[in-house]
Design an enzyme around this catalytic site. Structure first.
Site, PDB file in Angstrom:
ATOM      1  N   CYS A  38      23.402 -25.521 -49.157  1.00 10.91           N
ATOM      2  CA  CYS A  38      24.040 -26.718 -48.577  1.00 10.91           C
ATOM      3  C   CYS A  38      23.123 -27.459 -47.606  1.00 10.91           C
ATOM      4  CB  CYS A  38      25.356 -26.343 -47.898  1.00 10.91           C
ATOM      5  SG  CYS A  38      25.149 -25.457 -46.342  1.00 10.91           S
ATOM      6  N   ASP A  96      34.557 -22.091 -49.380  1.00  9.34           N
ATOM      7  CA  ASP A  96      33.752 -21.738 -50.558  1.00  9.34           C
ATOM      8  C   ASP A  96      32.650 -20.734 -50.203  1.00  9.34           C
ATOM      9  OD1 ASP A  96      32.089 -23.291 -49.048  1.00  9.34           O
ATOM     10  OD2 ASP A  96      31.783 -24.859 -50.550  1.00  9.34           O
ATOM     11  N   CYS A 130      32.634 -25.391 -30.143  1.00 10.36           N
ATOM     12  CA  CYS A 130      32.532 -24.281 -29.196  1.00 10.36           C
ATOM     13  C   CYS A 130      33.814 -24.256 -28.366  1.00 10.36           C
ATOM     14  CB  CYS A 130      31.321 -24.488 -28.294  1.00 10.36           C
ATOM     15  SG  CYS A 130      31.253 -23.333 -26.907  1.00 10.36           S
ATOM     16  N   ARG A 188      32.918 -20.548 -45.242  1.00 10.36           N
ATOM     17  CA  ARG A 188      31.556 -21.003 -44.936  1.00 10.36           C
ATOM     18  C   ARG A 188      31.595 -21.849 -43.673  1.00 10.36           C
ATOM     19  NH1 ARG A 188      28.730 -25.885 -46.839  1.00 10.36           N
ATOM     20  NH2 ARG A 188      30.439 -26.177 -48.309  1.00 10.36           N
ATOM     21  N   HIS A 220      30.547 -30.017 -30.485  1.00  8.79           N
ATOM     22  CA  HIS A 220      30.675 -30.005 -31.957  1.00  8.79           C
ATOM     23  C   HIS A 220      29.613 -29.089 -32.563  1.00  8.79           C
ATOM     24  CE1 HIS A 220      31.202 -31.529 -36.037  1.00  8.79           C
ATOM     25  NE2 HIS A 220      29.888 -31.742 -36.086  1.00  8.79           N
ATOM     26  N   HIS A 256      31.361 -27.783 -39.620  1.00  9.48           N
ATOM     27  CA  HIS A 256      32.663 -27.730 -40.304  1.00  9.48           C
ATOM     28  C   HIS A 256      32.814 -26.394 -41.017  1.00  9.48           C
ATOM     29  CE1 HIS A 256      32.270 -32.094 -39.740  1.00  9.48           C
ATOM     30  NE2 HIS A 256      33.591 -32.102 -39.755  1.00  9.48           N
ATOM     31  N   CYS A 279      26.098 -24.452 -23.917  1.00 10.93           N
ATOM     32  CA  CYS A 279      26.608 -23.610 -22.816  1.00 10.93           C
ATOM     33  C   CYS A 279      26.264 -22.128 -22.962  1.00 10.93           C
ATOM     34  CB  CYS A 279      28.125 -23.778 -22.685  1.00 10.93           C
ATOM     35  SG  CYS A 279      29.081 -22.896 -23.943  1.00 10.93           S
ATOM     36  N   CYS A 290      29.616 -24.013 -41.703  1.00  8.61           N
ATOM     37  CA  CYS A 290      28.422 -24.824 -41.956  1.00  8.61           C
ATOM     38  C   CYS A 290      28.041 -25.506 -40.639  1.00  8.61           C
ATOM     39  CB  CYS A 290      28.780 -25.843 -43.041  1.00  8.61           C
ATOM     40  SG  CYS A 290      27.413 -26.851 -43.573  1.00  8.61           S
TER      41      CYS A 290
END
Ligand code: FE
Length: 176
Positions: free
Chosen positions: A103, A147, A134, A155, A140, A143, A88, A157
């Site tokens: 990661c 850390d 969002c 973080r 989605h 996460h 969007c 990620c």
């Protein structure tokens, strides 16, 4: 004896209340935890999202998939600019908060604005995590973990396919 029976009954009632309270607390945590309700939401049907997004973006953003680590197009992007929602266009992260991590996904120590992302408790796959979406289209993103580096220690990620990048004007001129 009456006194013991009363104490037993009291304990049972207390335990029952305690259990109810924990359940209620969990339900509260499962709900949205940001003030994103002030943002006008974008709601579309699955068919509409499918027609607008690539197959991979639809899978990650609407079916909560995860792109393979170390494959995302923004993982090593060093340019200055803003990362916006791939579905969007809502501004989500600044390049200033992006940092190198091992990661395998683009990582940020903070969002552009707390109200631009939703945090949702995610207990899937036998793990306890906080999912990030969002705040405008509910797509989605990834996460959040605790850390990360200073100054926040967090973080974010994020899947590259959930993001588009808008280069800063100065940066786009300098690095062409
Ligand atoms: Fe969005």
């Amino acid at each position: 004896m009456k006194k013991i029976s009363f104490l037993f009954l009291f304990s049972v009632v207390l335990f029952a209340c305690s259990g109810t309270s924990q359940k209620s607390s969990f339900q509260t945590q499962s709900a949205l935890t940001t003030s994103a309700d002030t943002i006008a939401p974008i709601k579309k049907s699955d068919d509409e999202w499918k027609s607008e997004l690539s197959a991979e973006t639809y899978w990650v953003m609407r079916e909560r998939g995860t792109e393979r680590p170390f494959t995302g197009k923004w993982l090593t992007n060093k340019k200055d600019g803003q990362y916006v929602c791939a579905a969007c266009g809502y501004p989500l992260f600044s390049s200033e908060a992006k940092y190198d991590t091992e990661c395998g996904w683009p990582s940020f120590y903070e969002s552009l604005d707390k109200s631009h992302v939703k945090e949702i408790v995610d207990n899937s796959h036998g793990m306890h995590r906080i999912e990030i979406r969002c705040a405008r289209c509910d797509g989605h993103l990834g996460h959040i973990f605790n850390d990360g580096p200073r100054p926040t220690g967090m973080r974010y990620c994020i899947n590259s396919v959930s993001l588009d990048f808008v280069p800063a004007k100065k940066d786009s001129m300098d690095k062409k």
